[in-house]
Design a protein around this motif. Sequence first.
Motif, PDB file in Angstrom:
ATOM      1  N   ALA A  85       0.836  -1.210   0.000  1.00 45.55           N
ATOM      2  CA  ALA A  85       0.000   0.000   0.000  1.00 45.55           C
ATOM      3  C   ALA A  85       0.867   1.255   0.000  1.00 45.55           C
ATOM      4  CB  ALA A  85      -0.918  -0.018   1.217  1.00 45.55           C
ATOM      5  N   HIS A  89       1.078   4.397  -2.622  1.00 45.75           N
ATOM      6  CA  HIS A  89       1.018   5.795  -2.170  1.00 45.75           C
ATOM      7  C   HIS A  89       2.204   6.593  -2.704  1.00 45.75           C
ATOM      8  CE1 HIS A  89       0.500   9.260   0.426  1.00 45.75           C
ATOM      9  NE2 HIS A  89       1.708   9.079   0.934  1.00 45.75           N
ATOM     10  N   ALA A  97      -3.966   2.572  -2.650  1.00 44.96           N
ATOM     11  CA  ALA A  97      -3.350   2.179  -1.377  1.00 44.96           C
ATOM     12  C   ALA A  97      -4.411   1.955  -0.304  1.00 44.96           C
ATOM     13  CB  ALA A  97      -2.357   3.259  -0.942  1.00 44.96           C
ATOM     14  N   TYR A 119      -3.980   8.191   3.521  1.00 46.03           N
ATOM     15  CA  TYR A 119      -4.194   7.890   2.100  1.00 46.03           C
ATOM     16  C   TYR A 119      -5.460   8.555   1.570  1.00 46.03           C
ATOM     17  CZ  TYR A 119      -0.671   4.231   2.902  1.00 46.03           C
ATOM     18  OH  TYR A 119       0.473   3.556   3.219  1.00 46.03           O
TER      19      TYR A 119
END
Length: 392
Positions: A85, A89, A97, A119
């Motif tokens: 994730a 990002h 993400a 996020y």
Amino acid sequence: MEDVNGAMTGLLHVWSVYQQDADDVMAGIMFGMPSKPLSSEDMLILAEHARKFKFFVEEIALRQEYLKRVQLEGKERIKFISKIAQAYHNIKMSKAAGKILSPFLLTDYRLIKPRLIKYETEARHEISSTDTLNIKRTLSGTEQLCQSETKTSKEQSKLYCTLRRTEIPYYVVKEEVLHVRPRVLLFHDVISDDDIRNLKKTTIQQLYSPSEIYFNDAGMTIYQLKDRKFKRLSDKLSRRMSRITGLSNQLKPIQTDAENFQVIHYGPGGRLPEISDCRTESLWTCTEHDQLPLAPYVRYSGDNIATWITFLNDVKEGGATIMPALKVRVPAVKGAALFFYNYKRSGDCDLRTQYRTCPVALGTRWDAVKLIKQGGQVFRRLCDTSMDSKDD
């Protein structure tokens, strides 16, 4: 360990620049050539290396494949997925993400919630908040030039090949014009196979003289050829260069007209970052403070007015020399030499001829490089008083 890190960095550059299929790379196939496939442990190590050097797209592919092969449970699995994730990002795909991490929101892993909030916040500010997980990195103009020619048909129509007369009437050379203004030229068949063998032999003998060898972290090894055994061949090649270019390449103990030959070896993945051989220490501005750190024979010789790169072998894949500002792409051609000026006739540095070497994908690359100094060319390449002079 340095060799291993260099090999991993080289692999990532080749994978990234030439956009090799991720499944093929992990199966050990590059440009259709098979080799040893990556083990699960190899993938994990390479993923960490990719993260360190910001190859995030490649990191994602490696971690996703590792997750398919290895069964992870509990917090170990959550930590691993959170790294995937984070990689999304890092390439401005925060929505993706969040999509990866949201199934673990109700777990007791305390870092999930703050990361999801981060996020979600970032996704609002991203121009493209796509949540697709199938990604392919967009190539820069420089990387596109590494893959193929990018000049338009109109630009290519101005280029041509000819037989160029030299100072000796019966000696002509095959000249290929790669760019008209500034002039970038490729001279074909300027060195014989025998001379190439002797040059490489002399280079290999210097492996026993570490002080004359320079390594860098870009997969390159540079050999400074100063051995007396090389003088005969060096003089021969320098005379040929002088006849073709009209410039003096004479080596002198003080205020030399050119530097010693450098033989450069690029291993797999080897590359040269973008540089200019114009170093702003011109003949008319240099001071004693500038010159004292230099080797005695090049002091007060001026800057590098021109560069000559002889290709000593063909490269199977990759390894082209490119000039991004001019959209010039020169694949390594055995026996040919690339020639260009680093200074305009007005006396200004010509940053348009900054160049770099694309990663060598298959095989290796050998060059013999000669840097030609300003001092010996005072009456050979005349200046122009106009700041907008036309370069030949």
